[in-house]
Design an enzyme around this catalytic site. Sequence first.
Site, PDB file in Angstrom:
ATOM      1  N   PHE A 108      41.181  40.794  34.690  1.00  0.00           N
ATOM      2  CA  PHE A 108      41.148  41.658  35.871  1.00  0.00           C
ATOM      3  C   PHE A 108      42.324  42.636  35.867  1.00  0.00           C
ATOM      4  O   PHE A 108      42.144  43.841  36.094  1.00  0.00           O
ATOM      5  CB  PHE A 108      41.174  40.787  37.127  1.00  0.00           C
ATOM      6  N   ASP A 109      43.534  42.144  35.624  1.00  0.00           N
ATOM      7  CA  ASP A 109      44.726  42.999  35.645  1.00  0.00           C
ATOM      8  C   ASP A 109      44.619  44.131  34.634  1.00  0.00           C
ATOM      9  O   ASP A 109      44.871  45.305  34.939  1.00  0.00           O
ATOM     10  CB  ASP A 109      45.979  42.183  35.306  1.00  0.00           C
ATOM     11  N   THR A 110      44.246  43.762  33.397  1.00  0.00           N
ATOM     12  CA  THR A 110      44.173  44.757  32.334  1.00  0.00           C
ATOM     13  C   THR A 110      43.139  45.824  32.654  1.00  0.00           C
ATOM     14  O   THR A 110      43.393  47.033  32.497  1.00  0.00           O
ATOM     15  CB  THR A 110      43.816  44.071  31.001  1.00  0.00           C
TER      16      THR A 110
END
Length: 428
Positions: free
Chosen positions: A200-202
């Site tokens: 999700f972050d990437t």
Amino acid sequence: MTTLSGPRAAVHARPAAGAVLDVVIPVYNEETDLGPCVRRLHAHLSEHFPYPFQITIADNASVDETLKVADSLAGELPGVEVMHLDDKGRGRALSAAWSASSAPVLAYMDVDLSTDLAALLPLVAPLISGHSDLAIGTRLARTSRVVRGAKREVISRAYNLLLRGALAARFSDAQCGFKAIRADVASELLPLVRDIGWFFDTELLVLAQRAGLRIHEVPVDWVDDPDSRVDIVATALADLRGIGRLGRALLTGALPLTDLRAQLGRAPLAAPRAQLAGAPLAAPRSQLAGAPSGQVSVGLPRQLVRFAAVGVASTLAYLLLFLATRGALGAQPANLLALLVTAVANTAANRRLTFGISGRRHAGRHHVQGLLAFALGLALTSGALAVLHVVSAVPARPVELAVLVAANLAATVLRFVLLRFGMHHRRG
């Protein structure tokens, strides 16, 4: 407490009035650590943060007493809220909590509080002022102070190198569990983020970068949690699938990046007045050196040093990917996948760092040359593996890795010769 089965149905039951910052803590089975960590975070914000704040505990389908502890904390500490989700997924929890928040600045951190909380105000201050759109903590800056094992250090650096090559990422640390975003930006980006887990972050950061948003980076002090229960192999495989999926979406134009850039991106600065008036400006250093535009002339000794550094990082990434996929795929398919992924990243890194080429001109040709080098490397490593398995039907894993390292060294020499021939700067 808010309970929901889908991220879009989330509504905070008791939002803190006028909160400027909402810090989300996603948790799964953290009944032991949750209480001390939330009390420590609440005490720090109360004493050092000059704006109203809220802490949201996003219980991620825990099956222990985590939810009961969270409810107790919400009754004990002002500004602490609880959200419960019936399904797992850190990305799902963050998306749900951020979408439901009324605060203009949203952040999250891991429940173990590995990051020194002194970095929290520097993280969110540029978002509050409007200077930046997203902010991330980075453990890979020179001024960061990090305590963690060599295994996690190598994996982290290899992963970020892979992102630079495969997705042209320009941020330094995609995985640090310490990030913040402006709520208006989040409302536009979150519907486009498909991953609900660790990628999700990437995905969020890559979309933000491609949309022309400003990402602020803060060097952090980080002490790794020795009790981390993250499954490294499963996470690595999921990240590889995420990179492939996102890469395809970017190549096929499936994402509305042009509209996002027009809506959210920062406009380019106006040209200098002297240039607008037609006055000649100083020529770029690359042109003064006689190199074509977009290139910087670099001598052979320096190229060798930089190529070696990129090669070491690529080899480490290759070995990690091979080990991560060896059990599930078998030796030859794992070798093919690891070589292909790191070959793309290696070509992009050498193009920019070793041979000083920037911009997209001839990028396609250079990657074709990189894939040719990849084919030679595949032939060498696959052949070496085949010979080893003829000699020993079930070779020891260290022996297998040693043979692959030797074959990769030979492939590296061929790669340098091919890439330098294709990318070597010829003076005008």
